[in-house]
Design an enzyme around this catalytic site. Structure first.
Site, PDB file in Angstrom:
ATOM      1  N   ARG A  27      -9.470  -3.907  17.122  1.00  0.00           N
ATOM      2  CA  ARG A  27      -9.426  -4.140  15.681  1.00  0.00           C
ATOM      3  C   ARG A  27      -9.440  -2.828  14.901  1.00  0.00           C
ATOM      4  NH1 ARG A  27     -10.866  -9.372  14.302  1.00  0.00           N
ATOM      5  NH2 ARG A  27     -11.829  -8.776  12.338  1.00  0.00           N
ATOM      6  N   ASN A  94     -19.155  -7.239   7.854  1.00  0.00           N
ATOM      7  CA  ASN A  94     -17.739  -6.872   7.639  1.00  0.00           C
ATOM      8  C   ASN A  94     -17.386  -7.258   6.216  1.00  0.00           C
ATOM      9  OD1 ASN A  94     -17.606  -6.298  10.295  1.00  0.00           O
ATOM     10  ND2 ASN A  94     -16.277  -8.015  10.856  1.00  0.00           N
ATOM     11  N   GLY A  95     -16.575  -6.462   5.554  1.00  0.00           N
ATOM     12  CA  GLY A  95     -16.144  -6.789   4.202  1.00  0.00           C
ATOM     13  C   GLY A  95     -16.660  -5.758   3.221  1.00  0.00           C
ATOM     14  N   GLU A 470       4.119   4.713  14.350  1.00  0.00           N
ATOM     15  CA  GLU A 470       2.697   4.353  14.471  1.00  0.00           C
ATOM     16  C   GLU A 470       2.096   4.716  15.825  1.00  0.00           C
ATOM     17  OE1 GLU A 470       1.107   0.244  14.105  1.00  0.00           O
ATOM     18  OE2 GLU A 470       3.068  -0.412  14.790  1.00  0.00           O
ATOM     19  N   HIS A 486      24.098   8.827   0.778  1.00  0.00           N
ATOM     20  CA  HIS A 486      23.546   8.954  -0.580  1.00  0.00           C
ATOM     21  C   HIS A 486      22.281   9.809  -0.581  1.00  0.00           C
ATOM     22  CE1 HIS A 486      26.518   6.129  -1.972  1.00  0.00           C
ATOM     23  NE2 HIS A 486      26.193   5.332  -0.952  1.00  0.00           N
ATOM     24  N   LYS A 583      -6.267  -3.106  13.646  1.00  0.00           N
ATOM     25  CA  LYS A 583      -5.442  -4.272  14.003  1.00  0.00           C
ATOM     26  C   LYS A 583      -5.370  -5.257  12.853  1.00  0.00           C
ATOM     27  CE  LYS A 583      -2.996  -6.838  16.732  1.00  0.00           C
ATOM     28  NZ  LYS A 583      -1.611  -6.379  16.953  1.00  0.00           N
TER      29      LYS A 583
HETATM   30  O1  M6R Z   1      -2.074  -9.277  10.701  1.00  0.00           O
HETATM   31  P1  M6R Z   1      -0.854  -8.983   9.889  1.00  0.00           P
HETATM   32  O2  M6R Z   1       0.388  -9.485  10.537  1.00  0.00           O
HETATM   33  O3  M6R Z   1      -0.962  -9.444   8.478  1.00  0.00           O
HETATM   34  O4  M6R Z   1      -0.756  -7.394   9.861  1.00  0.00           O
HETATM   35  C1  M6R Z   1       0.181  -6.749   9.063  1.00  0.00           C
HETATM   36  C2  M6R Z   1       0.287  -5.292   9.419  1.00  0.00           C
HETATM   37  O5  M6R Z   1      -0.931  -4.648   9.210  1.00  0.00           O
HETATM   38  C3  M6R Z   1       0.723  -5.089  10.870  1.00  0.00           C
HETATM   39  O6  M6R Z   1       1.908  -5.749  11.148  1.00  0.00           O
HETATM   40  C4  M6R Z   1       0.903  -3.581  11.175  1.00  0.00           C
HETATM   41  O7  M6R Z   1       1.999  -3.097  10.475  1.00  0.00           O
HETATM   42  C5  M6R Z   1       1.081  -3.384  12.674  1.00  0.00           C
HETATM   43  N1  M6R Z   1       0.140  -2.420  13.151  1.00  0.00           N
HETATM   44  C6  M6R Z   1       2.408  -2.904  13.063  1.00  0.00           C
HETATM   45  O8  M6R Z   1       2.546  -2.737  14.424  1.00  0.00           O
END
Ligand code: M6R
Length: 588
Positions: A27, A94-95, A470, A486, A583
Site C-alpha cells: 500500500r 488512517n485518514g 513509475e 507541434h 498503492k
Molecule cells: O485504485 P485506483 O485505480 O483508483 O488508483 C489510481 C491510480 O493511483 C493508480 O492507477 C496508479 O496510477 C498506479 N500506480 C499506476 O500503476
C-alpha cells in the site's frame, strides 16, 4: 496508503502483526509500528521498513500500522501507534483528522502532553479523556470518534482488555473472523493466511472484536447487523509464488484475471438508462483504461464519452447535462475518485463504479457496481487490474450498444466472439517476453523516452509511458503521434527511444509517416505491431499476435508492461514499491 492491522486471539500477537504489516507493505509507507498488551501496553515503532521492527514482545492482543506521512515527517516519533499520557490506550489511524489542531489545543490546556507532530495522536488523548467520564472502553471510543472531523479508520486497544475497537469513515476497514481469534485490517491480504470470512465495514460502522466475538454498532452506539462474506482469494494469491516480483506474477496472471472478470461481468445484472452522454472519471492507470474504453464506446454507441481526471472533476462547473458517469478505481478507495463520485451523484448523474475490491468505499457512493475479478494486486504498478478494467469497458460498450438499441444481436455476437478470445491473446503476447528483455537492455541507460500512437492506441501509449516512469524512473512521455511536430519533435535526437504502437486501421498510414519523421531525426524506434511491413521502418519490431485493431490493445498492453518491467529490473529499481508511490491513494 497506510495500513492497519489488529489481532486478538490465542496466538502471540506480535509475529502476526508483523506478518500482516508485510502483507500490507504494497500500500506504500514510510514508517511502521506495533503495540501489544502484556500487563501494560508496549510499543515498538520506527521510520523505514517493517523489517526494522523486532516484534520482541509477549501478549495476545495488539495493533499495527504502516504509515505514509501526511502530517509530520516520517520519523520514529511520528510513526503509529500512539498512546495516551498514562499509556493505557494505543491507537492506529488512517485518514486525516481535520479538526486536530483545535482538539489538541483544548487537550493541551487540560494538561495532555504530545509527543508527535501528527494529527492522529489526538485520538489517544481523546480516548483517555472520554474514558475518565464513561468508565467503559466502548463508550469512550464512541464518544471520542464523535468528536473527530475528517476521514478515518481507527483501531484502538485498552490496557487489561482483550477487545479491539474499530471504526470506519471514508477509509477502509475490514473484520476477519477466525476461530478463537479475530482480526481487523485495512485490506484482506493482511489476514488471508488465517481466514477468508470477512465483514466489510461501511462508513459510520463501529466494531468491537474479542477472541470469541465480533459485534457492530453505529456511531451512536446502537447495535447493527452486518453481513459476513466469503473472500475466495487464496493466501498464495497474495504471495510471489516463485516470481521475482509481484508485478511479474500479476502480468502473468492476466489471462486468469480476465477469465474471472468476464465470468463476473456476465453474471452481474445492471440496468443503465440512456442519457445520450457518458463521463469516465478516474486517476492514473484506471484513467488510461477508461480512456481506451472511450474510443470503443464512442464507436459502438455513437454518443459522446468525455474523460475526466478525478482530481480535476470538482473544478468543472456544474454544466447542465444528463449523463451516465463511470468511475473507475481498482482499489475503490482513491480519495479523488470518491469525491468525484459524490459530486457526479449530486449533479444528478446515474453513476457506475468499476472496481476490483468487494465492498470498497466507492461502492457506497454509486448507483451501480461492476466488479473486476482480477484478484489482489500487490505491485504498486497496476497491471492485471488495468486489463480487467479495459475488458469491463469493452463489455459495457457492447452491452449498452444492445440495451440502447444501437447495435443488433449479430454485431453483438461477433464482438463477443473476439471478446472471449482476450485471455488467449494475452497468453500469446506473454510469449514475447524474451524478445522484450533484449530491447529492455537497449533502454536501460536512457533517461528520456517517447511513446506515440493514434486513436485507441494513444491511451495505451499513455499507459506504457506511465508504467515506464513509475517503475524505472526513466522520463517517459506519451503523445498522440500527430502532435509530435507541434513541439516535442524538437527533443528527438540521435538515439532517443520512441515506442510506436501501430494498428492496421485508419491510422496506419499516418503512423508510418510519424515513424519516418522521428527516424529521420535519429530516434531509436521500437514498434509494437502485428504488421510485418512496419519492420523495415524501425530499429526493433515487436510482433503482436492480434490483427484486429479493436482488440490489439490487450496484446500491446502486455508488451508495454513487460518492457517497463525488464527495463526497471536492469536498472536495479524497487519494482513492487516504487519510490514516493502508494498503492491506494487515500488523500486528495
Ligand atoms: O485504485 P485506483 O485505480 O483508483 O488508483 C489510481 C491510480 O493511483 C493508480 O492507477 C496508479 O496510477 C498506479 N500506480 C499506476 O500503476
Amino acid at each position: 496508503m497506510c495500513g492497519i492491522i489488529g489481532y486478538t486471539g490465542f496466538r502471540k500477537a506480535a509475529p502476526i502483526l508483523l506478518d500482516a504489516l508485510k502483507r500490507l507493505e504494497y500500500r506504500g509507507y514510510d514508517s511502521a509500528g506495533i503495540a501489544v498488551i502484556n500487563h501494560e501496553i508496549k510499543v515498538e515503532k520506527r521510520s523505514g521498513y517493517v523489517s526494522y521492527l523486532s516484534g520482541n514482545m509477549e501478549g495476545h492482543v495488539g495493533i499495527g500500522h504502516t504509515r505514509w506521512a501526511t502530517h509530520g515527517e516520517p520519523t520514529d516519533i511520528n510513526a503509529h501507534p500512539f498512546v495516551d499520557c498514562r499509556n493505557e490506550f494505543a491507537i492506529v489511524h488512517n485518514g486525516i483528522i481535520e479538526n486536530h489542531e483545535k482538539l489538541k489545543e483544548d487537550l493541551i490546556k487540560k494538561g495532555h502532553r504530545y509527543s508527535s507532530k501528527t494529527d492522529s495522536e489526538v485520538i489517544a488523548h481523546l480516548l483517555e479523556e472520554e474514558y475518565e467520564k464513561a468508565g467503559d472502553f466502548r463508550k469512550a471510543f464512541i464518544n471520542a470518534i464523535n468528536r473527530l472531523k475528517g476521514s478515518f479508520a481507527i483501531a484502538a486497544i485498552h490496557k487489561g482488555e482483550k477487545r479491539i475497537m474499530g471504526v470506519k469513515k471514508e477509509s477502509p476497514l475490514i473484520v476477519g473472523i477466525g476461530d478463537g481469534e479475530n482480526f481487523l485490517a485495512s485490506d484482506v491480504p493482511a489476514f488471508l493466511p488465517y481466514t477468508n470470512r470477512v465483514v466489510i465495514l461501511e462508513d459510520g460502522d463501529v466494531c468491537e472484536i474479542t477472541p470469541k466475538s465480533v459485534s457492530f454498532y453505529d456511531m451512536n452506539g446502537n447495535p447493527v447487523e452486518k453481513k459476513e462474506e466469503y473472500i475466495d482469494w487464496s493466501p498464495e494469491s497474495a504471495e510471489k509464488s516463485g516470481y521475482e516480483h509481484f508485478m511479474l506474477k500479476e502480468i502473468y496472471e492476466q489471462p486468469v484475471a480476465i477469465e474471472n472478470t468476464v465470468h463476473s461481468l456476465f453474471s452481474t445484472h445492471i440496468d443503465l438508462k440512456y442519457h445520450g452522454k457518458i463521463n469516465v472519471i478516474a486517476c492514473g492507470t484506471s484513467y488510461n483504461a477508461g480512456f481506451a474504453g472511450k474510443y470503443l464506446m464512442e464507436k459502438m454507441l455513437k454518443i459522446p464519452v468525455e474523460m475526466h481526471y478525478s482530481s480535476e472533476y470538482r473544478t468543472r462547473p456544474n454544466v447542465r447535462e444528463r449523463a451516465l458517469s463511470i468511475l473507475i478505481t481498482q482499489s475503490g478507495e482513491t480519495a479523488d475518485t470518491l469525491m468525484a463520485a459524490k459530486i457526479a451523484r449530486k449533479r444528478g448523474h446515474e453513476t457506475l463504479a468499476i472496481t476490483n475490491v468487494l465492498g470498497s468505499s466507492i461502492t457506497h457512493h454509486v448507483d451501480h457496481v461492476l466488479y473486476t475479478s482480477a484478484g489482489p494486486e500487490i505491485g504498486v504498478a497496476a497491471t492485471k487490474t488495468f486489463m480487467a478494467q479495459l475488458a469491463s469497458m469493452y463489455y459495457l460498450s457492447a452491452k449498452l450498444g444492445v440495451d440502447y438499441g444501437i447495435i443488433n444481436e449479430s454485431r453483438h455476437e461477433e464482438f463477443m466472439e473476439e471478446f472471449r478470445r482476450i485471455p488467449r491473446l494475452i497468453e500469446n503476447s506473454l510469449q514475447l517476453e524474451d524478445d522484450i528483455k533484449k530491447i529492455a537492455y537497449e533502454l536501460k541507460d536512457k533517461e528520456h523516452m517517447f511513446y506515440i500512437a493514434r486513436g485507441i492506441n494513444y491511451p495505451l501509449a499513455m499507459e506504457g509511458a506511465l508504467k515506464m516512469k513509475e517503475i524505472s524512473y526513466i522520463h517517459a512521455e506519451a503523445y498522440p503521434a500527430g502532435e509530435l511536430k507541434h513541439g516535442p519533435l524538437a527533443l528527438i535526437r540521435k538515439g532517443t527511444p520512441v515506442v510506436a504502437i501501430v494498428s492496421k486501421d485508419e491510422t496506419y498510414e499516418k503512423m508510418l509517416s510519424n515513424i519516418k519523421e522521428v527516424s529521420a531525426r535519429g530516434a531509436y524506434v521500437i514498434a509494437i505491431s502485428s504488421e510485418s511491413e512496419v519492420k523495415s521502418y524501425v530499429d526493433q519490431w515487436i510482433r503482436t499476435p492480434s490483427n484486429n485493431p479493436d482488440f490489439s490493445t490487450f496484446s500491446s498492453a502486455v508488451v508495454l508492461q513487460l518492457l517497463a518491467y525488464h527495463t526497471a529490473k536492469l536498472r536495479g529499481c524497487e519494482i513492487d514499491k516504487p519510490r514516493n508511490l502508494a498503492k491506494s491513494v487515500t488523500v486528495e
